[in-house]
Design a protein around this motif. Structure first.
Motif, PDB file in Angstrom:
ATOM      1  N   ASN A 134       2.949   1.244 -13.190  1.00  0.00           N
ATOM      2  CA  ASN A 134       2.695   0.098 -12.315  1.00  0.00           C
ATOM      3  C   ASN A 134       3.008  -1.225 -13.008  1.00  0.00           C
ATOM      4  OD1 ASN A 134       1.873   1.250  -9.822  1.00  0.00           O
ATOM      5  ND2 ASN A 134      -0.137   1.726 -10.672  1.00  0.00           N
ATOM      6  N   LYS A 135       2.704  -1.325 -14.281  1.00  0.00           N
ATOM      7  CA  LYS A 135       2.976  -2.557 -15.014  1.00  0.00           C
ATOM      8  C   LYS A 135       4.476  -2.784 -15.193  1.00  0.00           C
ATOM      9  CE  LYS A 135      -1.392  -2.595 -17.568  1.00  0.00           C
ATOM     10  NZ  LYS A 135      -2.048  -2.366 -18.888  1.00  0.00           N
ATOM     11  N   LYS A 136       5.220  -1.710 -15.436  1.00  0.00           N
ATOM     12  CA  LYS A 136       6.647  -1.857 -15.715  1.00  0.00           C
ATOM     13  C   LYS A 136       7.508  -1.925 -14.464  1.00  0.00           C
ATOM     14  CE  LYS A 136       8.928  -0.501 -19.134  1.00  0.00           C
ATOM     15  NZ  LYS A 136       9.689   0.240 -20.173  1.00  0.00           N
ATOM     16  N   HIS A 137       7.045  -1.315 -13.377  1.00  0.00           N
ATOM     17  CA  HIS A 137       7.907  -1.185 -12.193  1.00  0.00           C
ATOM     18  C   HIS A 137       7.176  -1.586 -10.912  1.00  0.00           C
ATOM     19  CE1 HIS A 137      10.834   0.773 -14.766  1.00  0.00           C
ATOM     20  NE2 HIS A 137       9.896   1.591 -15.183  1.00  0.00           N
ATOM     21  N   ALA A 138       6.426  -2.673 -10.983  1.00  0.00           N
ATOM     22  CA  ALA A 138       5.666  -3.134  -9.806  1.00  0.00           C
ATOM     23  C   ALA A 138       6.578  -3.401  -8.618  1.00  0.00           C
ATOM     24  CB  ALA A 138       4.869  -4.390 -10.170  1.00  0.00           C
ATOM     25  N   ASP A 139       7.758  -3.953  -8.869  1.00  0.00           N
ATOM     26  CA  ASP A 139       8.695  -4.258  -7.780  1.00  0.00           C
ATOM     27  C   ASP A 139       9.150  -2.994  -7.069  1.00  0.00           C
ATOM     28  OD1 ASP A 139      10.010  -3.410 -10.115  1.00  0.00           O
ATOM     29  OD2 ASP A 139      11.825  -4.576  -9.659  1.00  0.00           O
ATOM     30  N   PHE A 140       9.398  -1.964  -7.807  1.00  0.00           N
ATOM     31  CA  PHE A 140       9.838  -0.688  -7.249  1.00  0.00           C
ATOM     32  C   PHE A 140       8.753  -0.072  -6.369  1.00  0.00           C
ATOM     33  CE2 PHE A 140      10.112   4.031  -8.010  1.00  0.00           C
ATOM     34  CZ  PHE A 140      11.208   4.272  -7.198  1.00  0.00           C
ATOM     35  N   PHE A 141       7.521  -0.034  -6.873  1.00  0.00           N
ATOM     36  CA  PHE A 141       6.439   0.570  -6.102  1.00  0.00           C
ATOM     37  C   PHE A 141       6.077  -0.272  -4.875  1.00  0.00           C
ATOM     38  CE2 PHE A 141       5.648   2.422 -10.377  1.00  0.00           C
ATOM     39  CZ  PHE A 141       5.895   3.737 -10.028  1.00  0.00           C
ATOM     40  N   GLU A 142       6.196  -1.583  -4.990  1.00  0.00           N
ATOM     41  CA  GLU A 142       5.955  -2.442  -3.829  1.00  0.00           C
ATOM     42  C   GLU A 142       6.961  -2.132  -2.730  1.00  0.00           C
ATOM     43  OE1 GLU A 142       4.339  -5.012  -1.277  1.00  0.00           O
ATOM     44  OE2 GLU A 142       3.485  -4.617  -3.263  1.00  0.00           O
ATOM     45  N   ARG A 143       8.191  -1.939  -3.117  1.00  0.00           N
ATOM     46  CA  ARG A 143       9.245  -1.650  -2.139  1.00  0.00           C
ATOM     47  C   ARG A 143       9.089  -0.265  -1.521  1.00  0.00           C
ATOM     48  NH1 ARG A 143      14.272  -1.724  -5.193  1.00  0.00           N
ATOM     49  NH2 ARG A 143      14.197   0.544  -5.250  1.00  0.00           N
ATOM     50  N   GLU A 144       8.792   0.722  -2.339  1.00  0.00           N
ATOM     51  CA  GLU A 144       8.769   2.100  -1.854  1.00  0.00           C
ATOM     52  C   GLU A 144       7.403   2.557  -1.338  1.00  0.00           C
ATOM     53  OE1 GLU A 144      11.405   3.836  -1.453  1.00  0.00           O
ATOM     54  OE2 GLU A 144      12.780   2.460  -2.502  1.00  0.00           O
ATOM     55  N   LEU A 145       6.317   1.980  -1.873  1.00  0.00           N
ATOM     56  CA  LEU A 145       4.972   2.437  -1.520  1.00  0.00           C
ATOM     57  C   LEU A 145       4.102   1.341  -0.919  1.00  0.00           C
ATOM     58  CD1 LEU A 145       4.170   4.601  -4.696  1.00  0.00           C
ATOM     59  CD2 LEU A 145       5.161   5.360  -2.520  1.00  0.00           C
ATOM     60  N   ASN A 146       4.695   0.158  -0.704  1.00  0.00           N
ATOM     61  CA  ASN A 146       3.950  -0.965  -0.119  1.00  0.00           C
ATOM     62  C   ASN A 146       2.817  -1.425  -1.037  1.00  0.00           C
ATOM     63  OD1 ASN A 146       3.851  -2.803   1.995  1.00  0.00           O
ATOM     64  ND2 ASN A 146       2.197  -1.702   3.044  1.00  0.00           N
ATOM     65  N   GLY A 147       2.963  -1.130  -2.327  1.00  0.00           N
ATOM     66  CA  GLY A 147       1.932  -1.500  -3.292  1.00  0.00           C
ATOM     67  C   GLY A 147       1.961  -0.552  -4.473  1.00  0.00           C
TER      68      GLY A 147
ATOM     69  N   PRO B 182       0.064   5.051   2.443  1.00  0.00           N
ATOM     70  CA  PRO B 182      -0.915   4.767   3.509  1.00  0.00           C
ATOM     71  C   PRO B 182      -2.131   4.001   2.996  1.00  0.00           C
ATOM     72  CG  PRO B 182      -0.818   7.122   3.015  1.00  0.00           C
ATOM     73  CD  PRO B 182       0.346   6.500   2.343  1.00  0.00           C
ATOM     74  N   TYR B 183      -2.567   4.281   1.779  1.00  0.00           N
ATOM     75  CA  TYR B 183      -3.709   3.561   1.223  1.00  0.00           C
ATOM     76  C   TYR B 183      -3.366   2.089   1.014  1.00  0.00           C
ATOM     77  CZ  TYR B 183      -7.632   2.371  -1.816  1.00  0.00           C
ATOM     78  OH  TYR B 183      -8.752   1.787  -2.349  1.00  0.00           O
ATOM     79  N   ASN B 184      -2.183   1.823   0.471  1.00  0.00           N
ATOM     80  CA  ASN B 184      -1.765   0.432   0.252  1.00  0.00           C
ATOM     81  C   ASN B 184      -1.630  -0.316   1.577  1.00  0.00           C
ATOM     82  OD1 ASN B 184      -1.655   0.711  -2.538  1.00  0.00           O
ATOM     83  ND2 ASN B 184       0.484   1.340  -2.531  1.00  0.00           N
ATOM     84  N   LYS B 185      -1.112   0.377   2.574  1.00  0.00           N
ATOM     85  CA  LYS B 185      -0.962  -0.246   3.890  1.00  0.00           C
ATOM     86  C   LYS B 185      -2.328  -0.583   4.478  1.00  0.00           C
ATOM     87  CE  LYS B 185       1.238   0.474   8.391  1.00  0.00           C
ATOM     88  NZ  LYS B 185       2.043   1.432   9.221  1.00  0.00           N
ATOM     89  N   LEU B 186      -3.272   0.353   4.352  1.00  0.00           N
ATOM     90  CA  LEU B 186      -4.628   0.118   4.860  1.00  0.00           C
ATOM     91  C   LEU B 186      -5.280  -1.054   4.144  1.00  0.00           C
ATOM     92  CD1 LEU B 186      -7.086   0.936   6.556  1.00  0.00           C
ATOM     93  CD2 LEU B 186      -7.694   2.551   4.733  1.00  0.00           C
ATOM     94  N   MET B 187      -5.136  -1.122   2.828  1.00  0.00           N
ATOM     95  CA  MET B 187      -5.756  -2.200   2.058  1.00  0.00           C
ATOM     96  C   MET B 187      -5.189  -3.563   2.469  1.00  0.00           C
ATOM     97  SD  MET B 187      -8.077  -0.858   0.177  1.00  0.00           S
ATOM     98  CE  MET B 187      -8.446  -2.213  -0.915  1.00  0.00           C
ATOM     99  N   LYS B 188      -3.909  -3.624   2.760  1.00  0.00           N
ATOM    100  CA  LYS B 188      -3.309  -4.887   3.192  1.00  0.00           C
ATOM    101  C   LYS B 188      -3.790  -5.285   4.589  1.00  0.00           C
ATOM    102  CE  LYS B 188       0.795  -4.889   0.259  1.00  0.00           C
ATOM    103  NZ  LYS B 188       2.271  -4.957   0.177  1.00  0.00           N
ATOM    104  N   LEU B 189      -3.963  -4.278   5.456  1.00  0.00           N
ATOM    105  CA  LEU B 189      -4.488  -4.572   6.793  1.00  0.00           C
ATOM    106  C   LEU B 189      -5.923  -5.097   6.724  1.00  0.00           C
ATOM    107  CD1 LEU B 189      -3.121  -1.528   8.838  1.00  0.00           C
ATOM    108  CD2 LEU B 189      -2.474  -3.946   9.109  1.00  0.00           C
ATOM    109  N   LEU B 190      -6.723  -4.483   5.874  1.00  0.00           N
ATOM    110  CA  LEU B 190      -8.105  -4.905   5.732  1.00  0.00           C
ATOM    111  C   LEU B 190      -8.209  -6.326   5.197  1.00  0.00           C
ATOM    112  CD1 LEU B 190      -9.754  -1.655   4.313  1.00  0.00           C
ATOM    113  CD2 LEU B 190     -10.005  -2.618   6.617  1.00  0.00           C
ATOM    114  N   ARG B 191      -7.306  -6.692   4.321  1.00  0.00           N
ATOM    115  CA  ARG B 191      -7.331  -8.057   3.772  1.00  0.00           C
ATOM    116  C   ARG B 191      -6.976  -9.099   4.839  1.00  0.00           C
ATOM    117  NH1 ARG B 191      -5.371  -5.606  -1.167  1.00  0.00           N
ATOM    118  NH2 ARG B 191      -3.202  -5.979  -0.561  1.00  0.00           N
ATOM    119  N   LEU B 192      -6.257  -8.664   5.885  1.00  0.00           N
ATOM    120  CA  LEU B 192      -5.880  -9.584   6.963  1.00  0.00           C
ATOM    121  C   LEU B 192      -6.997  -9.780   7.976  1.00  0.00           C
ATOM    122  CD1 LEU B 192      -2.201  -8.405   7.646  1.00  0.00           C
ATOM    123  CD2 LEU B 192      -2.933 -10.490   6.477  1.00  0.00           C
ATOM    124  N   LEU B 193      -7.965  -8.881   7.958  1.00  0.00           N
ATOM    125  CA  LEU B 193      -9.054  -8.958   8.958  1.00  0.00           C
ATOM    126  C   LEU B 193     -10.088 -10.017   8.566  1.00  0.00           C
ATOM    127  CD1 LEU B 193      -9.621  -5.151   9.644  1.00  0.00           C
ATOM    128  CD2 LEU B 193      -8.357  -6.804  11.028  1.00  0.00           C
TER     129      LEU B 193
END
Length: 259
Positions: A224-237, A248-259
């Motif tokens: 995660n430290k070395k390839h944050a850009d890659f995981f953000e693109r492929e896993l949304n986090g 799906p977990y990253n997507k849920l966490m981002k939705l919750l932060r918007l609420l």
């Protein structure tokens, strides 16, 4: 047009029991020209003596001796000293099929978009062998897990362009991280449609030593430290401990932060 030289890079640490079989097996490849570099990684057994004897017997074999630094240091040492344009990393106890090299080189030299060529594989030991069921390659899948073993054919220039194998990655699966940085920004991958690689299972296999929960956590933190850009693109986090649930977990966490 002359054929390109292939350099087989064989890191070896305390593998005297299998080293001769691995080297003689690789030299049975139908492809030529080849060179085979044995990198003795500070072995405490007779690996260095066996390597030097093999170099006396076979003109294709060269030996490099280094203090123990780990498999990434040994592979990088071999790659930097390789004379060939094409590299095959091959651990000191594994085997390949005679046609694997020939078929892989055909793909690399005829398809410029291809960066990595590997094949189907089996795992084996004294009790027998079983098919290694590898997931089909995709960058999305690569973000969650590795599906390319280290014994794949690559261009030396591509390996050097990404800095080789990461020598500070001490928690295992360094080949996974290598493929991430090699492929995250492009390049095609080809799996040959036959079994060409034989991965030996032993009681001291590194995969067993690095399979603990703590090693897994350390590995995921490192990635995660070395390839944050890659995981953000492929896993949304970031990659999560439960890797298949990362997106799906990253997507849920981002939705919750918007609420």
């Amino acid at each position: 047009m002359p054929s390109l030289l292939v350099s087989v890079v064989v890191p070896c640490y305390n593998q005297s029991k299998y080293l001769r079989e691995t080297v003689e097996n690789a030299l049975k490849s139908t492809y030529r020209p080849i060179e085979l570099l044995i990198i003795n990684d500070g072995s405490k057994d007779d690996s260095l003596g066996i390597a030097r004897k093999l170099a006396e017997e076979f003109p294709e074999v060269r030996v490099l001796d280094q203090p123990n630094g780990g498999v990434s240091v040994a592979r990088n040492n071999g790659i930097s000293n390789a004379k060939g344009e094409i590299i095959l990393p091959l651990d000191g106890d594994d085997l390949i099929a005679p046609v694997y090299m020939e078929e892989a080189v055909k793909v690399l030299t005829t398809r410029q978009e291809v960066k990595v060529v590997y094949c189907q594989a089996v795992k084996f030991n004294e009790e027998g062998q079983k098919k290694w069921h590898l997931k089909p390659f995709s960058r999305h899948q690569l973000a969650k897990d590795n599906m390319i073993f280290s014994a794949a054919f690559i261009w030396k220039k591509d390996a050097e362009a990404v800095g080789g194998f990461s020598e500070d990655m001490k928690m295992g699966r360094e080949d996974w991280e290598f493929w991430i940085k090699m492929l995250k920004n492009g390049g095609e991958v080809v799996q040959l449609p036959f079994v060409g690689f034989y991965y030996r299972l032993t009681t001291t296999s590194k995969r067993k030593r690095t399979g603990t929960i703590q090693k897994k956590r350390d590995r995921i933190d490192y990635l995660n430290k070395k390839h944050a850009d890659f995981f953000e693109r492929e896993l949304n986090g970031p990659l999560r401990i439960q890797r298949t649930w990362s997106r799906p977990y990253n997507k849920l966490m981002k939705l919750l932060r918007l609420l």
